[in-house]
Design a protein around this motif. Structure first.
Motif, PDB file in Angstrom:
ATOM      1  N   ALA A  90       0.829  -1.353  -0.047  1.00  0.00           N
ATOM      2  CA  ALA A  90       0.052   0.095  -0.019  1.00  0.00           C
ATOM      3  C   ALA A  90       0.792   1.225   0.148  1.00  0.00           C
ATOM      4  N   VAL A  91       1.941   1.227   0.875  1.00  0.00           N
ATOM      5  CA  VAL A  91       3.012   2.133   0.612  1.00  0.00           C
ATOM      6  C   VAL A  91       3.456   2.629  -0.626  1.00  0.00           C
ATOM      7  N   ASP A  92       3.985   1.270  -1.301  1.00  0.00           N
ATOM      8  CA  ASP A  92       4.298   1.446  -2.563  1.00  0.00           C
ATOM      9  C   ASP A  92       3.561   2.117  -3.538  1.00  0.00           C
ATOM     10  N   ALA A  93       2.202   1.532  -3.612  1.00  0.00           N
ATOM     11  CA  ALA A  93       1.358   2.275  -4.350  1.00  0.00           C
ATOM     12  C   ALA A  93       1.205   3.721  -4.488  1.00  0.00           C
ATOM     13  N   ALA A  94       1.136   4.348  -3.266  1.00  0.00           N
ATOM     14  CA  ALA A  94       1.336   5.636  -3.050  1.00  0.00           C
ATOM     15  C   ALA A  94       0.085   6.570  -3.759  1.00  0.00           C
ATOM     16  N   LEU A  95      -1.094   5.714  -3.367  1.00  0.00           N
ATOM     17  CA  LEU A  95      -2.478   6.512  -3.843  1.00  0.00           C
ATOM     18  C   LEU A  95      -3.119   6.928  -2.961  1.00  0.00           C
ATOM     19  N   ASP A  96      -3.943   8.073  -3.334  1.00  0.00           N
ATOM     20  CA  ASP A  96      -4.867   8.940  -2.395  1.00  0.00           C
ATOM     21  C   ASP A  96      -6.146   8.041  -2.556  1.00  0.00           C
TER      22      ASP A  96
ATOM     23  N   ALA B 264      11.767  -0.441   0.711  1.00  0.00           N
ATOM     24  CA  ALA B 264      11.493   0.978   1.339  1.00  0.00           C
ATOM     25  C   ALA B 264       9.982   0.870   1.659  1.00  0.00           C
ATOM     26  N   GLY B 265       9.189   0.253   1.038  1.00  0.00           N
ATOM     27  CA  GLY B 265       7.911   0.162   1.365  1.00  0.00           C
ATOM     28  C   GLY B 265       7.468  -0.426   2.683  1.00  0.00           C
ATOM     29  N   LEU B 266       8.290  -1.759   2.985  1.00  0.00           N
ATOM     30  CA  LEU B 266       8.109  -2.230   4.463  1.00  0.00           C
ATOM     31  C   LEU B 266       8.896  -1.347   5.423  1.00  0.00           C
ATOM     32  N   VAL B 267       9.678  -0.551   4.920  1.00  0.00           N
ATOM     33  CA  VAL B 267      10.452   0.149   6.339  1.00  0.00           C
ATOM     34  C   VAL B 267       9.330   1.128   6.649  1.00  0.00           C
ATOM     35  N   THR B 268       9.028   2.024   5.522  1.00  0.00           N
ATOM     36  CA  THR B 268       8.020   2.973   5.647  1.00  0.00           C
ATOM     37  C   THR B 268       6.703   2.720   6.536  1.00  0.00           C
ATOM     38  N   ALA B 269       6.371   1.384   5.920  1.00  0.00           N
ATOM     39  CA  ALA B 269       5.093   1.108   6.774  1.00  0.00           C
ATOM     40  C   ALA B 269       5.248   0.931   8.303  1.00  0.00           C
ATOM     41  N   LEU B 270       6.401   0.268   8.679  1.00  0.00           N
ATOM     42  CA  LEU B 270       6.644   0.058   9.870  1.00  0.00           C
ATOM     43  C   LEU B 270       6.656   1.397  10.686  1.00  0.00           C
ATOM     44  N   SER B 271       7.042   2.563  10.015  1.00  0.00           N
ATOM     45  CA  SER B 271       7.570   3.921  10.545  1.00  0.00           C
ATOM     46  C   SER B 271       8.860   3.978  10.855  1.00  0.00           C
TER      47      SER B 271
END
Length: 231
Positions: free
Chosen positions: A111-117, A184-191
Motif C-alpha cells: 500500500a505504501v508503494d502504491a502511493a495512492l490517495d 523501502a515500502g516495508l520500512v516506511t510502513a513500519l514507520s
C-alpha cells in the motif's frame, strides 16, 4: 553501528508473496533511501536464494552486517512455508548480529508503494483460488487483512492493487499491478520512528489459515476412523 543523529541502516526481507524481496535502506529523519535491492519471482525457492540475495544487497550497498542497525521482515499474510523462511532468516540474522527485528504486514508495504490517495484494496496470491486482501485509505489500513475468493471481494470505489492475473479476473476498472512490497515500502510502513527502536515486539506471522500439511494430516486421520451408524 550508528551513533545518535546518524542514518539508521536497515536490512528488509519479505517472502510472503510469490517474490523474494530483500534490500538495504537508510533512514534519516522521515526520509527512506534504498541503497540496494533484489526482488526475484521464485515462489518455490525462497530458502535457496534468500541468503544469496542478502549477501548481494549488502555487498552492493557497501556495508557489512555489523554496520546494520535493524532488520525488518514482512510477516504476511502469506503461505506457511514461504513466510516461515523469511521470518526465520530475519530472526536468525538479527540474533547473530545482536540487532532488533521488527515485523510488518506485507500488504501494508505494498500500500505504501502504491502511493495512492483515496481508498486502495491490496490483494496477493493466497493459492487455492483465493487472495489475501486489506483495504487502505492512503497508507492507513482500515480493514483486513483477510482471505477470500476474488469473486467475493467488495471493491467499491477503491483502486485495486495486486498481481495482474487477479486484476483481470476481478470486475474492476481502476487497478495497478504490484506483486510484492519493496524494501523501502516495508520500512516506511513500519514507520521511521519504530524502526529506530532497540527493543522490538516478538514476530507474529499472519497465516490467516492453517498450513496445508496440517490439513492433509487431519484429513488422513479422519479417513482412518471407523465408520459408525447407518449402512
Amino acid at each position: 553501528m550508528t551513533t545518535a543523529g546518524d542514518p539508521v541502516r536497515v536490512l528488509a526481507i519479505d517472502t510472503a508473496t510469490e517474490a523474494v524481496v530483500t534490500g538495504v535502506v537508510s533512514v534519516e529523519r522521515d526520509h527512506v533511501t534504498t541503497l540496494a535491492e533484489r526482488s526475484i519471482t521464485e515462489n518455490r525457492r525462497h530458502a535457496e536464494i534468500l541468503t544469496t540475495l542478502i549477501r548481494e544487497v549488502l555487498d552492493e550497498a557497501g556495508i557489512a552486517g555489523s554496520d546494520l542497525d535493524a532488520v525488518v521482515v514482512g510477516v504476511g499474510p502469506g503461505p506457511f512455508t514461504g513466510l516461515r523462511v523469511g521470518m526465520a532468516t530475519a530472526s536468525a540474522y538479527a540474533d547473530a548480529l545482536g540487532l532488533p527485528v521488527h515485523g510488518v504486514c506485507s500488504l501494508d508495504g505494498i500500500a505504501v508503494d502504491a502511493a495512492l490517495d483515496g481508498e486502495t484494496l491490496v490483494v496477493t496470491d493466497a493459492r487455492r483460488r483465493e487472495v489475501y486482501w486489506a483495504r487502505y485509505r492512503g497508507a492507513e489500513r482500515i480493514d483486513g487483512p483477510g482471505v477470500l475468493a476474488p469473486a467475493d471481494l467488495e471493491t467499491g470505489d477503491a483502486t485495486l492493487v495486486g498481481p495482474q492475473r487477479f486484476l483481470q479476473t476481478i470486475d474492476h476498472t481502476d487497478s495497478r499491478e504490484l506483486i510484492a512490497p519493496t524494501a523501502a515500502g516495508l520500512v516506511t510502513a513500519l514507520s521511521t520512528r519504530d524502526v529506530s527502536r532497540k527493543a522490538a515486539h516478538p514476530l507474529e506471522p499472519l497465516y490467516l489459515r492453517r498450513p496445508d500439511a496440517v490439513e492433509l494430516k487431519d484429513q488422513r486421520r479422519k479417513s482412518l476412523l471407523p465408520v459408525t451408524g447407518g449402512e
